[in-house]
Scaffold this active site. Structure first.
Site, mmCIF file in Angstrom:
data_model
loop_
_atom_site.group_PDB
_atom_site.id
_atom_site.type_symbol
_atom_site.label_atom_id
_atom_site.label_comp_id
_atom_site.label_asym_id
_atom_site.label_seq_id
_atom_site.Cartn_x
_atom_site.Cartn_y
_atom_site.Cartn_z
ATOM 1 N N ASN A 8 -1.163 -5.741 -0.533
ATOM 2 C CA ASN A 8 -0.639 -4.428 -0.159
ATOM 3 C C ASN A 8 0.538 -4.159 -1.088
ATOM 4 O O ASN A 8 1.642 -4.655 -0.866
ATOM 5 C CB ASN A 8 -0.218 -4.492 1.317
ATOM 6 C CG ASN A 8 0.392 -3.197 1.788
ATOM 7 O OD1 ASN A 8 0.612 -2.272 1.014
ATOM 8 N ND2 ASN A 8 0.693 -3.145 3.076
ATOM 9 N N ARG A 93 -4.960 -2.679 -0.155
ATOM 10 C CA ARG A 93 -4.671 -1.469 0.580
ATOM 11 C C ARG A 93 -4.620 -0.339 -0.440
ATOM 12 O O ARG A 93 -3.922 -0.438 -1.449
ATOM 13 C CB ARG A 93 -3.311 -1.593 1.256
ATOM 14 C CG ARG A 93 -2.943 -0.345 2.004
ATOM 15 C CD ARG A 93 -1.543 -0.477 2.512
ATOM 16 N NE ARG A 93 -1.229 0.588 3.439
ATOM 17 C CZ ARG A 93 -0.030 0.760 3.949
ATOM 18 N NH1 ARG A 93 0.947 -0.049 3.627
ATOM 19 N NH2 ARG A 93 0.196 1.741 4.773
ATOM 20 N N HIS A 181 -1.593 5.173 7.819
ATOM 21 C CA HIS A 181 -1.505 3.997 8.719
ATOM 22 C C HIS A 181 -2.862 3.654 9.331
ATOM 23 O O HIS A 181 -2.941 3.025 10.388
ATOM 24 C CB HIS A 181 -0.487 4.229 9.867
ATOM 25 C CG HIS A 181 0.947 4.146 9.432
ATOM 26 N ND1 HIS A 181 1.933 4.952 9.960
ATOM 27 C CD2 HIS A 181 1.550 3.353 8.539
ATOM 28 C CE1 HIS A 181 3.094 4.659 9.393
ATOM 29 N NE2 HIS A 181 2.889 3.697 8.517
ATOM 30 N N ARG A 241 12.686 8.757 5.976
ATOM 31 C CA ARG A 241 11.913 9.996 5.770
ATOM 32 C C ARG A 241 12.164 10.957 6.932
ATOM 33 O O ARG A 241 12.309 10.537 8.070
ATOM 34 C CB ARG A 241 10.419 9.685 5.693
ATOM 35 C CG ARG A 241 10.037 8.969 4.426
ATOM 36 C CD ARG A 241 8.566 8.597 4.439
ATOM 37 N NE ARG A 241 8.387 7.162 4.342
ATOM 38 C CZ ARG A 241 7.281 6.504 4.671
ATOM 39 N NH1 ARG A 241 6.234 7.158 5.122
ATOM 40 N NH2 ARG A 241 7.205 5.205 4.551
ATOM 41 N N GLU A 379 -2.282 -5.474 9.358
ATOM 42 C CA GLU A 379 -3.013 -4.707 8.340
ATOM 43 C C GLU A 379 -3.681 -5.641 7.334
ATOM 44 O O GLU A 379 -4.771 -5.348 6.830
ATOM 45 C CB GLU A 379 -2.049 -3.747 7.626
ATOM 46 C CG GLU A 379 -1.627 -2.589 8.513
ATOM 47 C CD GLU A 379 -0.311 -1.962 8.083
ATOM 48 O OE1 GLU A 379 0.725 -2.659 8.113
ATOM 49 O OE2 GLU A 379 -0.307 -0.778 7.722
#
Ligand code: ADP
Length: 396
Positions: A8, A93, A181, A241, A379
């Site tokens: 990732n 990813r 996500h 963010r 993940e």
């Protein structure tokens, strides 16, 4: 024995995991870790499945080391620690699969060119994903590489959930809500089906609350709506963010305050969210330990927005049977979970505060109309599972 590597690769970090496959090809984590601070002074820690440190490295003042250099280092380290295992594929990813990639796929030149074209849709993330793919192709040209998309889980949402109210031609050009996500949500959907099949078949909001944060409305394990949209900037308040913002603010920053678009981008991605509101930190632990009123305001805004969006997603699903919290804040921060759930009491949600404080798997009270759970996300494992499904030709 055979093994799969999950990678990732982000803007300043690379997360990786090595999974060994048993004879039925079930992956078991053997080692994993993270290279951080790429572009500043990279550092790395590799741990085994029990969390024991296998290797640490600090490249002080090596801002010049690129993702490719570090991957090469990692590859060499892995080769000398495989202990007889053979890596049969690397799964990556890939943040953006656009409208074309609805499932994981083997990477070849055609796929790479198509993913390259999607870079303008995720300029801060996708180029780093692709750089890792290219670096591995140089180091080990014969190794199978698989792309696993963050957008894919959301691909089949109802069309209404994908559209902005802008002219159709722009939607047709790809300016639409994608959602992200997805690897985390897909893992949660699968794990929930193992832990509580009845709930998994119902209407569930999964809350991925980390530095990046979003919610996903899942009906029968499938995404029907999510808070992130065209980019990973939309939706909830995040570490740095801003989340959903009136687009008029951006016009004002540019036309009235004379900010260049790169400055606005930096402001919205790196200086906003918890950091911007608190003026103190992007880290939820630091904020909840602080006495400063601005820190409290940031935490309160985070929970308020999450609850507000959860209300919206409940409308998208036409009801709610459960909430699953995951990622750094969702898995560990009882106070934030409690704040969000208190604001959702009108939906019949009631927490068992003792279970919540203990980070138990089920944290709702016995009489709660909707069940509330905490499920750690993974993940990297999802990437390994997708990679295996591509290798065996059983990708969904
Ligand atoms: P990323 O999106 O970078 O993977 P994480 O999922 O690791 O982020 O989440 C980072 C956030 O989780 C930070 O705000 C951090 O404060 C919070 N967090 C991590 N561990 C804990 C903990 N044990 N208790 C409370 N908050 C935590």
């Amino acid at each position: 024995m055979k093994a799969i590597v999950s990678l990732n690769s982000g803007s300043s970090s690379i997360k990786f995991a090595l999974f060994t496959l048993d004879h039925e090809h079930v992956p078991t984590l053997s080692a994993g870790g993270k290279i951080e601070r790429i572009g500043l002074s990279p550092c790395l820690a590799i741990r085994d499945a029990h969390g024991t440190v296998l290797h640490e490295e600090d490249w002080t003042d090596r801002a010049d080391m690129t993702h490719a250099d570090l991957l090469e280092w990692l590859f060499d380290w892995a080769l000398s620690h495989l202990e007889g295992r053979e890596v049969i594929a690397i799964g990556h990813r890939a943040v953006h699969g656009g409208t074309g990639f609805a499932r994981p796929c083997r990477i070849d030149d055609t796929v790479l060119a198509a993913l390259e074209k999607l870079c303008p849709l995720a300029p801060l993330h996708q180029p780093h994903n692709l750089a890792a793919i290219r670096a591995i192709a140089r180091i080990a040209p014969d190794l199978t590489q698989v792309a696993c998309f963050d957008t894919a889980f959301h691909h089949d949402r109802p069309a209404v959930a994908t559209r902005f109210a802008i002219p159709r031609a722009l939607h047709d050009q790809g300016i639409r809500r994608y959602g992200f996500h997805g690897l985390s949500y897909e893992y949660i959907a699968r794990r929930l089906a193992e832990l509580d099949p009845e709930l998994a078949a119902g209407k569930v909001i999964a809350a991925h609350l980390g530095n990046g944060a979003s919610l996903c409305a899942m009906a029968d394990g499938k995404s029907v709506d999510t808070t992130m949209g065209f980019t990973a900037l939309d939706g909830l308040v995040m570490g740095t963010r801003c989340g959903a913002i009136d687009p008029g603010v951006i016009l004002h920053l540019e036309t009235q305050l004379g900010m260049a678009s790169e400055e606005v981008e930096h402001l919205l991605y790196k200086e906003s969210g918890l950091l911007g509101v608190s003026g103190l930190s992007s880290d939820m632990r630091t904020l909840s330990a602080s006495e400063r009123p601005e820190a409290e305001e940031a935490v309160d805004l985070f929970a308020w927005r999450a609850a507000r969006e959860a209300g919206g997603l409940t409308a998208s699903m036409g009801g709610i049977d459960g909430i699953v919290f995951t990622a750094g804040i969702g898995e560990n921060h009882a106070g934030v979970r409690s704040r969000i759930c208190k604001r959702l009491e009108w939906l019949g949600i009631e927490l068992d505060e003792a279970a919540n404080t203990a980070n138990a798997a089920v944290i709702s009270a016995v009489g709660s109309r909707a069940k509330v759970m905490v499920i750690p996300t993974d993940e990297e494992r999802m990437i390994a599972l997708h990679t295996l499904s591509v290798l065996s030709g059983t990708a969904p």
